[in-house]
Design a protein around this motif. Structure first.
Motif, short mmCIF file in Angstrom:
data_model
loop_
_atom_site.label_atom_id
_atom_site.label_comp_id
_atom_site.label_asym_id
_atom_site.label_seq_id
_atom_site.Cartn_x
_atom_site.Cartn_y
_atom_site.Cartn_z
N LYS A 1 25.20 21.46 38.42
CA LYS A 1 25.82 20.19 38.80
C LYS A 1 25.90 19.27 37.58
CE LYS A 1 25.58 16.47 42.21
NZ LYS A 1 24.83 15.90 43.36
N ASN B 1 27.16 15.39 35.95
CA ASN B 1 27.53 14.01 36.30
C ASN B 1 28.98 13.77 35.87
OD1 ASN B 1 27.57 13.31 33.51
ND2 ASN B 1 25.37 12.85 33.57
N GLU B 2 29.51 12.64 36.21
CA GLU B 2 30.93 12.36 35.97
C GLU B 2 31.30 12.41 34.48
OE1 GLU B 2 32.36 8.83 37.80
OE2 GLU B 2 31.69 9.40 39.82
N SER C 1 29.79 14.09 32.01
CA SER C 1 29.74 15.46 31.50
C SER C 1 30.92 16.28 32.02
CB SER C 1 28.42 16.12 31.92
OG SER C 1 27.31 15.43 31.39
N ASN D 1 22.99 16.58 29.99
CA ASN D 1 23.25 16.90 31.39
C ASN D 1 23.84 18.31 31.54
OD1 ASN D 1 25.65 16.36 33.83
ND2 ASN D 1 23.49 16.08 34.28
#
Length: 327
Positions: free
Chosen positions: A16, A18-19, A21, A163
């Protein structure tokens, strides 16, 4: 914008993001698509030679080894060398959303680089095999892509990169060995950034596969792991029919090499059999009577007994052996 926008339809997300990355990854993939439509500078396909005419791998070029299966090569020729997730596959390792390469730390002769690999390495080096290696030269058109080597320490405190890759894993890795520095290029590189191809010995003997490699990668130079030049696109060599002559020479060299390896193996096996036989005969001599030894030799095909053994036999034993030998 949905999570899959700007990515191939088969894209999977095995970690998963984040926005920020996710947006960095999307931007790098879009760069690949844009660069794939460009015409590379001549340096992109440059074959480097030293003053003695030996093939030289230049500092900071990338090496990517792969098995030379036609479907694999066809896919790379169309899409480039991409992160596994962009191909719809889960990442085997922790360099998520990256394509993994070796980066050459300093100029090195191919002949020297060849010696730094083991037979188990996924490259065409150091053994007869059916692998190839792609070589990617540094050049201005792909420089932006190569900037995002997520192994690079410049990203140690970058939260966007952290991330994607866990920096703890990187610290535990041995990033530099005799093969170069491990490099994780975010998203990957396009097919037209492939400068050259190094052939494993078995690939060199497969005429149809050679033709397909030439067709799939028309701008890349092609060489053997020993530095024989099969095709040169950088105008270093201009000889009529050079490619055919070079390929024939390289193939004959490999055939001789394979033949020598087979002969060495047969000689080794023959020596081992001879040593085993001598050990067996010594054991027979030390643990049996002279009559039993003579019977064994006659049974395995001896027509005349060694005088050193025959002289030890009695007249009665000689008669027994003669009767046995005439049955």
């Amino acid at each position: 914008m949905s999570i899959n926008d700007g990515f191939p339809y088969e894209m999977i997300f095995d970690k998963k993001l984040n926005e920020d990355s996710l947006e960095l990854l999307r931007r790098e993939y879009q760069k690949i698509l844009a660069i794939s439509k460009m015409k590379m500078d001549s340096i992109g396909y440059q074959l480097f030679l030293d003053r003695n005419g030996e093939v030289l791998l230049p500092k900071d070029c990338l090496i990517y080894g792969v098995n030379a299966k036609l479907d694999v090569l066809d896919n790379i020729s169309k899409k480039g060398i991409l992160a596994e997730e962009l191909e719809g596959k889960k990442k085997d390792g922790f360099t998520y959303y990256c394509a993994d390469f070796y980066r050459i730390p300093s100029d090195i002769l191919l002949s020297c680089y060849d010696k730094s690999f083991t037979p188990d390495d996924k490259t065409p080096f150091n053994t007869v095999n059916d692998n190839i290696a792609f070589v990617i030269n540094q050049n201005s058109k792909i420089g932006g892509l190569l900037y995002y080597d997520l192994y690079d320490s410049k990203f140690d405190n970058n939260p966007i990169v952290m991330n994607i890759i866990d920096r703890k894993d990187i610290l535990s890795e041995n990033l530099i060995d005799s093969r170069g520095k491990k490099t994780a290029i975010l998203a990957g590189i396009p097919a037209n950034a492939i400068s050259g191809i190094i052939l494993g010995d078995k690939v060199l003997l497969n005429d149809n596969l050679i033709l397909e490699i030439k067709r799939l990668f028309p701008n890349s130079y092609i060489i053997t792991r020993k530095g024989n030049i099969i095709r040169d696109r950088s105008n270093i060599i201009k000889v009529e029919d050079y490619e055919n002559i070079a390929l024939k020479y390289a193939k004959e060299s490999i055939k001789v090499s394979i033949s020598n390896d087979v002969n060495k193996k047969l000689q080794k096996e023959n020596d081992e059999l001879k040593n085993s036989f001598l050990k067996y005969m010594n054991a027979v001599r030390d643990n049996t009577t002279t009559l039993e030894q003579a019977k064994i030799l006659l049974d395995i095909g001896y027509r005349i007994l060694p005088s050193s053994l025959k002289d030890k036999l009695s007249e009665e034993e000689l008669e027994i052996l003669e009767l046995k030998n005439t049955k």
